[in-house]
Design an enzyme around this catalytic site. Sequence first.
Site, PDB file in Angstrom:
ATOM      1  N   CYS A   1      -2.233   2.120   7.309  1.00  0.00           N
ATOM      2  CA  CYS A   1      -1.404   1.221   7.035  1.00  0.00           C
ATOM      3  C   CYS A   1      -0.636  -0.174   6.318  1.00  0.00           C
ATOM      4  O   CYS A   1      -0.727  -0.927   8.090  1.00  0.00           O
ATOM      5  CB  CYS A   1      -0.305   2.272   7.620  1.00  0.00           C
TER       6      CYS A   1
ATOM      7  N   TYR B   1      -0.320  -4.787  -5.200  1.00  0.00           N
ATOM      8  CA  TYR B   1       0.960  -5.103  -4.089  1.00  0.00           C
ATOM      9  C   TYR B   1       1.670  -5.546  -4.291  1.00  0.00           C
ATOM     10  O   TYR B   1       3.070  -5.669  -3.406  1.00  0.00           O
ATOM     11  CB  TYR B   1      -0.109  -5.356  -3.023  1.00  0.00           C
TER      12      TYR B   1
ATOM     13  N   CYS C   1       0.368  -1.268   0.362  1.00  0.00           N
ATOM     14  CA  CYS C   1      -0.118   0.299   0.023  1.00  0.00           C
ATOM     15  C   CYS C   1       0.605   0.524  -0.263  1.00  0.00           C
ATOM     16  O   CYS C   1       1.531   1.342   0.769  1.00  0.00           O
ATOM     17  CB  CYS C   1      -1.000   0.313   1.009  1.00  0.00           C
TER      18      CYS C   1
ATOM     19  N   GLU D   1       1.362  -0.739  -6.972  1.00  0.00           N
ATOM     20  CA  GLU D   1       1.511   0.490  -6.126  1.00  0.00           C
ATOM     21  C   GLU D   1       2.920   0.857  -5.891  1.00  0.00           C
ATOM     22  O   GLU D   1       3.254   0.254  -5.105  1.00  0.00           O
ATOM     23  CB  GLU D   1       0.878   0.814  -4.987  1.00  0.00           C
TER      24      GLU D   1
ATOM     25  N   CYS E   1      18.875  -5.875   6.898  1.00  0.00           N
ATOM     26  CA  CYS E   1      19.333  -5.751   5.317  1.00  0.00           C
ATOM     27  C   CYS E   1      20.605  -5.683   6.138  1.00  0.00           C
ATOM     28  O   CYS E   1      21.025  -4.386   5.663  1.00  0.00           O
ATOM     29  CB  CYS E   1      18.762  -4.976   4.264  1.00  0.00           C
TER      30      CYS E   1
ATOM     31  N   TYR F   1      -7.081   4.813  -9.517  1.00  0.00           N
ATOM     32  CA  TYR F   1      -6.868   3.628  -8.727  1.00  0.00           C
ATOM     33  C   TYR F   1      -8.049   2.808  -8.201  1.00  0.00           C
ATOM     34  O   TYR F   1      -7.743   1.009  -8.837  1.00  0.00           O
ATOM     35  CB  TYR F   1      -7.425   4.500  -7.517  1.00  0.00           C
TER      36      TYR F   1
ATOM     37  N   ASP G   1      -3.349  -7.236   2.446  1.00  0.00           N
ATOM     38  CA  ASP G   1      -3.622  -6.481   1.471  1.00  0.00           C
ATOM     39  C   ASP G   1      -2.799  -7.855  -0.233  1.00  0.00           C
ATOM     40  O   ASP G   1      -1.934  -7.744   0.224  1.00  0.00           O
ATOM     41  CB  ASP G   1      -2.865  -5.372   1.350  1.00  0.00           C
TER      42      ASP G   1
END
Length: 228
Positions: free
Chosen positions: A204, A137, A54, A97, A213, A85, A132
């Site tokens: 969110c 996504y 998202c 997105e 990482c 959208y 999502d």
Amino acid sequence: MFLSRTPELPTPEQALRGRPEAQFQLPERHTVLGNPLAGPYPDGLEVADFGLGCFWGAERKFWQQDGVWTTLVGYQGGHTPNPTYEEVCSGRTGHTEAVRVVYDPRQVSYETLLKLFWESHDPTQGFRQGNDRGTQYRSAIYTHTPSQATAADTSRQAYQQVLTGSGYGEITTEVLPSEGRPFYPAESYHQQYLSEAKNPGGYCGIGGTGVSCPIGVAAAPEPDETAK
């Protein structure tokens, strides 16, 4: 195909036709950073494009990073020109997105942005992030220079090693050149959606793996004093 349990990307022939021009006007300035959203951008700045779920929460991650000049959200990696959208969410445009990050490489390195990208979502989930689900996504990096491409590939390999060691599966992130994959800005209400001025408590759906990482730890290069 679009009602199947597992999302699938459409072919160019299956994608919606779209339109030659956008149907809305992009806001002039960033709600938080105050800088222009659209280019051309000042000399010395560089552009990076990322898809990590998202785009509301993803954009906030990047505008909070020191050295980022502006951010905007949009649609990238698909076939339909100037999609809406609703069209992207239908799964019939092929876009994901995305967040466009305009940054000053004298203040923040591309590797640091890659580290933020990898650690802010789970790149092993395919066409979803958390709850999502959908092709929009998927995880993606769209590079603008050969050096970005090399850094993205290197970081992907490095992160795969530590993810595998932590019990995660294969990274599904697509790493592709931005050339031929236009970035179409999203509608005005999506821009800086989670800012204090718009929706400070908004939804969110992105979240990282909790695995660090091992790239992007070096500081950005010092400015060349002789160039002043």
